[in-house]
Design a protein around this motif. Structure first.
Motif, PDB file in Angstrom:
ATOM      1  N   LEU A  50      -5.087   9.140  -1.462  1.00  0.00           N
ATOM      2  CA  LEU A  50      -5.256   8.188  -0.372  1.00  0.00           C
ATOM      3  C   LEU A  50      -5.781   6.866  -0.903  1.00  0.00           C
ATOM      4  O   LEU A  50      -6.600   6.836  -1.823  1.00  0.00           O
ATOM      5  CB  LEU A  50      -6.239   8.743   0.664  1.00  0.00           C
ATOM      6  CG  LEU A  50      -5.854  10.083   1.296  1.00  0.00           C
ATOM      7  CD1 LEU A  50      -6.990  10.616   2.137  1.00  0.00           C
ATOM      8  CD2 LEU A  50      -4.600   9.936   2.108  1.00  0.00           C
ATOM      9  N   ILE A  72      -5.914   1.586   4.647  1.00  0.00           N
ATOM     10  CA  ILE A  72      -5.397   1.441   5.999  1.00  0.00           C
ATOM     11  C   ILE A  72      -5.555   2.757   6.760  1.00  0.00           C
ATOM     12  O   ILE A  72      -5.400   3.841   6.201  1.00  0.00           O
ATOM     13  CB  ILE A  72      -3.934   0.962   6.010  1.00  0.00           C
ATOM     14  CG1 ILE A  72      -3.018   1.957   5.324  1.00  0.00           C
ATOM     15  CG2 ILE A  72      -3.795  -0.393   5.352  1.00  0.00           C
ATOM     16  CD1 ILE A  72      -1.559   1.630   5.491  1.00  0.00           C
ATOM     17  N   PRO A  73      -5.879   2.672   8.032  1.00  0.00           N
ATOM     18  CA  PRO A  73      -6.149   3.879   8.812  1.00  0.00           C
ATOM     19  C   PRO A  73      -4.912   4.748   9.055  1.00  0.00           C
ATOM     20  O   PRO A  73      -5.039   5.945   9.270  1.00  0.00           O
ATOM     21  CB  PRO A  73      -6.704   3.347  10.138  1.00  0.00           C
ATOM     22  CG  PRO A  73      -6.353   1.903  10.187  1.00  0.00           C
ATOM     23  CD  PRO A  73      -6.118   1.446   8.785  1.00  0.00           C
ATOM     24  N   GLU A  74      -3.714   4.182   8.986  1.00  0.00           N
ATOM     25  CA  GLU A  74      -2.496   4.946   9.267  1.00  0.00           C
ATOM     26  C   GLU A  74      -2.183   6.000   8.214  1.00  0.00           C
ATOM     27  O   GLU A  74      -1.291   6.821   8.400  1.00  0.00           O
ATOM     28  CB  GLU A  74      -1.287   3.994   9.378  1.00  0.00           C
ATOM     29  CG  GLU A  74      -1.340   3.048  10.552  1.00  0.00           C
ATOM     30  CD  GLU A  74      -2.171   1.792  10.268  1.00  0.00           C
ATOM     31  OE1 GLU A  74      -2.461   1.070  11.226  1.00  0.00           O
ATOM     32  OE2 GLU A  74      -2.547   1.557   9.109  1.00  0.00           O
ATOM     33  N   GLU A  75      -2.898   5.996   7.100  1.00  0.00           N
ATOM     34  CA  GLU A  75      -2.551   6.936   6.032  1.00  0.00           C
ATOM     35  C   GLU A  75      -2.969   8.379   6.338  1.00  0.00           C
ATOM     36  O   GLU A  75      -2.331   9.307   5.843  1.00  0.00           O
ATOM     37  CB  GLU A  75      -3.101   6.483   4.687  1.00  0.00           C
ATOM     38  CG  GLU A  75      -4.588   6.551   4.562  1.00  0.00           C
ATOM     39  CD  GLU A  75      -5.074   5.978   3.238  1.00  0.00           C
ATOM     40  OE1 GLU A  75      -4.271   5.437   2.454  1.00  0.00           O
ATOM     41  OE2 GLU A  75      -6.268   6.089   2.987  1.00  0.00           O
ATOM     42  N   GLN A  76      -3.973   8.612   7.142  1.00  0.00           N
ATOM     43  CA  GLN A  76      -4.430   9.980   7.421  1.00  0.00           C
ATOM     44  C   GLN A  76      -3.349  10.841   8.085  1.00  0.00           C
ATOM     45  O   GLN A  76      -3.103  11.955   7.624  1.00  0.00           O
ATOM     46  CB  GLN A  76      -5.708   9.973   8.262  1.00  0.00           C
ATOM     47  CG  GLN A  76      -6.967   9.729   7.459  1.00  0.00           C
ATOM     48  CD  GLN A  76      -7.209  10.764   6.377  1.00  0.00           C
ATOM     49  OE1 GLN A  76      -6.809  11.925   6.468  1.00  0.00           O
ATOM     50  NE2 GLN A  76      -7.862  10.340   5.309  1.00  0.00           N
ATOM     51  N   ASP A 134      -7.359   4.712   1.125  1.00  0.00           N
ATOM     52  CA  ASP A 134      -8.533   4.412   1.960  1.00  0.00           C
ATOM     53  C   ASP A 134      -8.561   2.949   2.400  1.00  0.00           C
ATOM     54  O   ASP A 134      -9.605   2.418   2.711  1.00  0.00           O
ATOM     55  CB  ASP A 134      -9.838   4.773   1.242  1.00  0.00           C
ATOM     56  CG  ASP A 134      -9.983   6.268   1.039  1.00  0.00           C
ATOM     57  OD1 ASP A 134      -9.522   7.021   1.913  1.00  0.00           O
ATOM     58  OD2 ASP A 134     -10.546   6.675   0.009  1.00  0.00           O
ATOM     59  N   THR A 178       0.827  -1.207   0.000  1.00  0.00           N
ATOM     60  CA  THR A 178       0.000   0.000   0.000  1.00  0.00           C
ATOM     61  C   THR A 178       0.860   1.255   0.000  1.00  0.00           C
ATOM     62  O   THR A 178       1.727   1.429   0.846  1.00  0.00           O
ATOM     63  CB  THR A 178      -0.925   0.026   1.244  1.00  0.00           C
ATOM     64  OG1 THR A 178      -1.649  -1.203   1.300  1.00  0.00           O
ATOM     65  CG2 THR A 178      -1.896   1.175   1.172  1.00  0.00           C
TER      66      THR A 178
END
Length: 182
Positions: A115, A119-123, A117, A98
């Motif tokens: 993004l 994995i949550p760690e990307e934000q 969308d 990813t």
């Protein structure tokens, strides 16, 4: 912060890409026609890429700072080799599969962070990238997905046929799609 509008983005696209015209089944002004290179729009795109090569040290310094924190892949080397890319592009690997792509346009004061969308760690990483871009390129602003994903029906690109190119692709190149989930 100034609001980015659809009209503003289309004006930029049409400044750098000639509009094609459909006439029965024939399309005029596609990128693979010899006269395409003679259009004023294409000349402007080439000039923007030339400016991008001249200003490359700014991009390189920014991605070096990001690369010190993350696994980063520079997607702008084609520009250095003389390519006509409309943007600087890179991706940060969040996992082995990813990546989060980001782009700084050479055609106007815009950037995009693509993004996944997944994995949550990307934000948090996306926020860091945005801060870095805005500090390096003051006045640049993101293109919202509802505008960037809009198809520009009368523009073709080297690798994208008429009716398929989005605003994101026109302002950031087809590299924008490289992190799309398969």
């Amino acid at each position: 912060m100034m609001v980015t509008t659809r009209s503003e983005l289309l004006d930029v696209v049409y400044h750098f890409y000639p509009r094609g015209v459909r006439c029965t089944n024939r399309i005029y002004v596609p990128p693979n026609e010899p006269f395409y290179d003679d259009t004023e729009e294409h000349r402007r795109l080439v000039e923007a890429a030339n400016r991008g090569r001249e200003e490359y040290p700014t991009w390189k310094a920014m991605i070096r700072r990001l690369g010190d924190r993350y696994g980063l892949q520079n997607e702008s080397l084609h520009l250095l080799a003389g390519g006509g890319d409309p943007a600087y592009s890179a991706r940060i690997w969040l996992t082995d599969e990813t990546a989060l792509g980001f782009h700084v346009s050479l055609l106007g004061p815009y950037y995009g962070i693509h993004l996944s969308d997944i994995i949550p760690e990307e934000q948090p990483v996306a926020h860091e990238i945005a801060r870095e871009i805005e500090a390096t390129y003051p006045g640049y602003r993101p293109i919202p997905p509802e505008l960037g994903n809009e198809v520009v029906p009368d523009v073709a690109m080297d690798t994208v046929s008429m009716g398929k190119a989005t605003i994101y692709m026109c302002l950031f190149s087809v590299v924008w799609t490289w992190v799309d989930p398969v």
